[in-house]
Write a protein that holds these residues in place. Structure first.
Motif, PDB file in Angstrom:
ATOM      1  N   ILE A 202      46.488  39.018  22.145  1.00 15.82           N
ATOM      2  CA  ILE A 202      45.819  40.281  22.455  1.00 15.82           C
ATOM      3  C   ILE A 202      44.323  39.850  22.908  1.00 15.82           C
ATOM      4  N   LYS A 203      43.977  40.114  24.404  1.00 14.90           N
ATOM      5  CA  LYS A 203      42.678  39.766  24.643  1.00 14.90           C
ATOM      6  C   LYS A 203      41.615  40.763  24.432  1.00 14.90           C
ATOM      7  N   ILE A 204      40.804  40.407  23.668  1.00 14.08           N
ATOM      8  CA  ILE A 204      39.573  41.425  23.144  1.00 14.08           C
ATOM      9  C   ILE A 204      38.334  41.217  24.101  1.00 14.08           C
ATOM     10  N   SER A 205      37.932  40.034  24.351  1.00 11.73           N
ATOM     11  CA  SER A 205      37.046  39.720  25.329  1.00 11.73           C
ATOM     12  C   SER A 205      37.289  38.344  25.914  1.00 11.73           C
ATOM     13  N   GLN A 206      36.550  37.942  26.866  1.00 15.17           N
ATOM     14  CA  GLN A 206      36.802  36.410  27.509  1.00 15.17           C
ATOM     15  C   GLN A 206      35.211  35.817  27.405  1.00 15.17           C
ATOM     16  N   GLY A 207      35.281  34.535  27.454  1.00 13.05           N
ATOM     17  CA  GLY A 207      33.750  33.892  27.387  1.00 13.05           C
ATOM     18  C   GLY A 207      32.935  34.338  28.708  1.00 13.05           C
ATOM     19  N   ALA A 208      33.426  34.443  30.033  1.00 12.85           N
ATOM     20  CA  ALA A 208      32.798  34.276  30.996  1.00 12.85           C
ATOM     21  C   ALA A 208      32.091  35.865  31.315  1.00 12.85           C
ATOM     22  N   LYS A 209      32.657  36.833  30.671  1.00  9.35           N
ATOM     23  CA  LYS A 209      32.333  38.256  30.951  1.00  9.35           C
ATOM     24  C   LYS A 209      32.572  39.014  29.701  1.00  9.35           C
ATOM     25  N   PRO A 210      32.180  38.333  28.469  1.00  7.33           N
ATOM     26  CA  PRO A 210      32.331  39.460  27.394  1.00  7.33           C
ATOM     27  C   PRO A 210      31.912  40.546  27.359  1.00  7.33           C
ATOM     28  N   GLY A 211      32.692  41.697  26.660  1.00  7.25           N
ATOM     29  CA  GLY A 211      32.316  43.167  26.749  1.00  7.25           C
ATOM     30  C   GLY A 211      32.585  43.703  28.249  1.00  7.25           C
ATOM     31  N   HIS A 212      33.173  43.121  29.178  1.00  4.85           N
ATOM     32  CA  HIS A 212      33.193  43.788  30.391  1.00  4.85           C
ATOM     33  C   HIS A 212      34.945  43.453  30.794  1.00  4.85           C
ATOM     34  N   GLY A 213      35.270  44.539  31.430  1.00  7.99           N
ATOM     35  CA  GLY A 213      36.613  44.493  31.778  1.00  7.99           C
ATOM     36  C   GLY A 213      37.009  43.554  32.968  1.00  7.99           C
ATOM     37  N   GLY A 214      38.247  43.026  33.033  1.00  9.94           N
ATOM     38  CA  GLY A 214      38.582  42.104  33.924  1.00  9.94           C
ATOM     39  C   GLY A 214      38.319  42.748  35.475  1.00  9.94           C
ATOM     40  N   LEU A 215      38.101  41.910  36.543  1.00  7.48           N
ATOM     41  CA  LEU A 215      38.135  42.254  38.051  1.00  7.48           C
ATOM     42  C   LEU A 215      38.851  41.489  38.642  1.00  7.48           C
ATOM     43  N   LEU A 216      39.736  42.052  39.659  1.00  4.04           N
ATOM     44  CA  LEU A 216      40.475  41.161  40.591  1.00  4.04           C
ATOM     45  C   LEU A 216      40.150  41.995  41.928  1.00  4.04           C
ATOM     46  N   PRO A 217      39.142  41.563  42.822  1.00  2.00           N
ATOM     47  CA  PRO A 217      39.005  42.161  43.942  1.00  2.00           C
ATOM     48  C   PRO A 217      40.073  42.642  44.896  1.00  2.00           C
ATOM     49  N   GLY A 218      39.983  43.902  45.571  1.00  5.57           N
ATOM     50  CA  GLY A 218      41.259  44.368  46.226  1.00  5.57           C
ATOM     51  C   GLY A 218      41.589  43.529  47.332  1.00  5.57           C
ATOM     52  N   SER A 219      40.700  42.562  48.066  1.00  3.33           N
ATOM     53  CA  SER A 219      41.476  41.526  48.861  1.00  3.33           C
ATOM     54  C   SER A 219      42.475  40.720  48.358  1.00  3.33           C
ATOM     55  N   LYS A 220      42.460  40.469  46.959  1.00  2.00           N
ATOM     56  CA  LYS A 220      43.667  39.604  46.651  1.00  2.00           C
ATOM     57  C   LYS A 220      44.727  40.337  46.137  1.00  2.00           C
ATOM     58  N   VAL A 221      44.858  41.664  45.962  1.00  2.00           N
ATOM     59  CA  VAL A 221      45.848  42.442  45.570  1.00  2.00           C
ATOM     60  C   VAL A 221      46.757  42.716  46.558  1.00  2.00           C
ATOM     61  N   ASN A 222      47.747  41.912  46.940  1.00  4.43           N
ATOM     62  CA  ASN A 222      48.639  41.862  47.854  1.00  4.43           C
ATOM     63  C   ASN A 222      50.022  42.665  47.206  1.00  4.43           C
ATOM     64  N   GLN A 223      51.030  42.851  48.003  1.00  7.78           N
ATOM     65  CA  GLN A 223      52.179  43.725  47.592  1.00  7.78           C
ATOM     66  C   GLN A 223      52.735  42.933  46.223  1.00  7.78           C
ATOM     67  N   GLU A 224      52.846  41.320  46.131  1.00  2.66           N
ATOM     68  CA  GLU A 224      53.481  40.500  44.831  1.00  2.66           C
ATOM     69  C   GLU A 224      52.639  40.779  44.061  1.00  2.66           C
ATOM     70  N   ILE A 225      51.253  40.978  44.008  1.00  4.57           N
ATOM     71  CA  ILE A 225      50.479  41.129  42.818  1.00  4.57           C
ATOM     72  C   ILE A 225      50.489  42.446  42.302  1.00  4.57           C
ATOM     73  N   ALA A 226      50.540  43.454  43.467  1.00  2.17           N
ATOM     74  CA  ALA A 226      50.832  44.915  42.770  1.00  2.17           C
ATOM     75  C   ALA A 226      52.000  45.061  42.086  1.00  2.17           C
ATOM     76  N   ASP A 227      53.204  44.707  42.448  1.00  2.00           N
ATOM     77  CA  ASP A 227      54.544  44.683  41.831  1.00  2.00           C
ATOM     78  C   ASP A 227      54.301  44.242  40.331  1.00  2.00           C
ATOM     79  N   THR A 228      53.803  42.813  40.200  1.00  2.00           N
ATOM     80  CA  THR A 228      53.584  42.183  39.006  1.00  2.00           C
ATOM     81  C   THR A 228      52.623  42.732  38.058  1.00  2.00           C
ATOM     82  N   ARG A 229      51.820  43.535  38.304  1.00  6.30           N
ATOM     83  CA  ARG A 229      50.752  44.209  37.608  1.00  6.30           C
ATOM     84  C   ARG A 229      50.935  45.607  37.468  1.00  6.30           C
ATOM     85  N   GLU A 230      51.693  46.259  38.498  1.00  2.99           N
ATOM     86  CA  GLU A 230      52.272  47.501  38.418  1.00  2.99           C
ATOM     87  C   GLU A 230      50.938  48.354  38.905  1.00  2.99           C
ATOM     88  N   ILE A 231      50.338  48.140  39.864  1.00  2.00           N
ATOM     89  CA  ILE A 231      48.801  48.717  40.291  1.00  2.00           C
ATOM     90  C   ILE A 231      49.051  48.890  41.840  1.00  2.00           C
TER      91      ILE A 231
END
Length: 489
Positions: A202-231
């Motif tokens: 269970i990820k509570i926080s990560q070192g590079a951005k503690p207290g901040h949610g994850g971010l994947l830029p839309g330019s990287k969110v192709n159909q394959e990633i969208a299917d994997t993440r359900e987004i």
């Protein structure tokens, strides 16, 4: 053409171009290639950041299966403030290879995992290309170690070669979520019970951005990633900063117990970058109050890396791994649970000495992310967030990603892992010890700015088993312990 360019520059919003039309472009051209010029021509062997050339060359040498020896003596400033080192024994020992592994799983775990001391840290499909994920997973299969999926769910590339998987569940519950983003227990159970999945984190926080949610830029969110993440495709993928399923230490442990039951009793733990110390102590109090305990805790250092993070979060927030580990270790010792909970260090681990140091400071084993990125071809171009990675490691551009040959890089992943673990055992034996488990803070010397080097045992408080239960709490910890509560973070 030059006249047209000059006329355009005179009306530019750039001060330099308005004052120096045409010639001013030279300044911006040099600025564009400045990172490459510095990295390839002007950096010393030990001055680069985040990883210097000496570290990168050693990682690549080990990944290639070549010699990792160095000529003519060290380049490091052994008199400089912050230098860490160990002292060898006149009676070194050969450390048995069985100490390269350990069992993860406390008394509430029904399916413990026999883990390597070094595994691949959390990196999602999306942050990494499919080929990079597949190469790491195949390398993990070849070397009999594990790959953490990161928060981006289990992708086809994680499954393709059958390497052991640690499934990371973060606040957006990718891969086990309803459309509104809430947790889907049925979907989780179906995937978590797969043989390939060995642990749940269970990820509570990560070192590079503690207290901040994850971010994947839309330019990287192709159909394959969208299917994997359900987004949705093409939209910025943002994770909330906190978990919708719980908001207290007791809630965290109850959610953890729920996941352990759903996954069939496999090891379940959580990952955090240490922040307010009283909050972690609140989790310790919750363990005592509920009787529920994690099988492992992954401590992520504030010096950790990520594909995309706000600069201030990377630079100024969170606790450095060498300060976080002794604190977490001492807290678990203080409540009498240290022997039942595995502590995993995740923060800029690249070499065998890094592993020895982290284990001495309170960890049992280590995870590494960027070092394994180097093993599949990363050159530290630092374009992870732009989708233009020149080596195909952190991009979803098929033309760039295809340059990463999975079968070749998988062997490099295996080689780097094996050589680094061997280096750990060699260092342990050099200290006159027969197991990494015997490492302690008294073995690591730290040189301060003034005065002789001191061991970390002299720097951090000493805690005996059960001290927190009998109110024998070190003064450095007392105020935080009194503020800590199992009822709130």
């Amino acid at each position: 053409m030059l006249a047209a360019m000059g006329a355009w520059d005179l009306r530019s919003n750039h001060n330099v171009l308005r004052n120096y039309p045409i010639l001013g472009h030279l300044r911006y051209m040099l600025e564009f290639v400045r990172p490459e010029l510095r990295q390839y021509f002007f950096e010393s062997e030990t001055s680069g950041r985040p990883f210097n050339r000496e570290q990168r060359d050693l990682i690549n040498a080990r990944a290639d299966g070549g010699s990792d020896t160095s000529p003519f003596g060290t380049r490091r400033d052994m008199e400089g403030a912050g230098f860490d080192f160990v002292q060898h024994s006149m009676a070194p020992k050969d450390v048995d290879s069985r100490h390269a592994r350990l069992v993860i799983g406390g008394p509430q775990c029904r399916v413990p995992y026999n883990s390597s001391r070094l595994n691949i840290s959390a990196m999602s499909f999306g942050a990494l290309s499919g080929n990079a994920v597949a190469a790491m997973n195949k390398g993990a299969k070849l070397g009999n170690f594990a790959q953490d999926t990161g928060e981006g769910a289990i992708s086809p590339y994680h499954r393709e070669h059958g390497g052991d998987i640690i499934w990371e569940i973060a606040s957006a519950y990718f891969g086990c979520r309803y459309q509104d983003g809430s947790f889907d227990p049925d979907e989780f159970k179906k995937k978590a019970c797969a043989e390939q999945v060995k642990m749940i984190e269970i990820k509570i926080s990560q070192g590079a951005k503690p207290g901040h949610g994850g971010l994947l830029p839309g330019s990287k969110v192709n159909q394959e990633i969208a299917d994997t993440r359900e987004i949705p495709v093409g939209e910025d993928c943002l994770s909330p900063a906190s978990h919708p399923e719980f908001d207290t230490p007791i809630g965290l442990l109850q959610f953890m117990a729920r996941l352990r039951e759903l996954c069939g009793g496999k090891p379940v733990g959580f990952k955090l970058c240490l922040g307010h110390r009283a909050e972690f102590m609140g989790v310790c109090k919750a363990i005592l109050e509920t009787g529920i305990q994690p099988d492992f805790i992954t401590v992520d250092g504030a010096e950790g890396g990520t594909g995309a993070a706000p600069a201030e979060f990377s630079d100024f927030i969170g606790t450095y791994i060498n300060e976080a580990l002794p604190f977490v270790h001492n807290c678990l010792v203080g409540i009498g649970k240290r022997e039942e909970i595995v502590v995993i260090a995740s923060g800029k681990v690249a070499l065998g000495f890094d592993m020895a140091e982290k284990i001495a400071l309170g960890a049992d084993m280590c995870n590494s992310a960027r070092a394994f990125m180097f093993s599949v071809g990363c050159i530290q171009a630092q374009r992870c967030h732009t989708n233009t990675c020149p080596t195909g490691v952190t991009t979803q551009d098929p033309a760039r990603a295809k340059s990463l040959e999975v079968n070749v890089k998988a062997v490099r992943v295996r080689n780097f892992h094996d050589a680094t673990v061997k280096s750990l055992l060699d260092i342990v034996g050099t200290l006159g010890l027969d197991s990494p488990d015997r490492l302690g803070p008294e073995h690591i010397f730290h040189r301060p700015e003034h005065g002789p080097a001191r061991t970390y045992a002299d720097i951090h408080p000493k805690v005996e088993v059960g001290d927190f239960l009998r109110d024998a709490i070190p003064e450095d910890y007392l105020q935080d312990w009194q503020q800590a509560s199992a009822q709130y973070f």
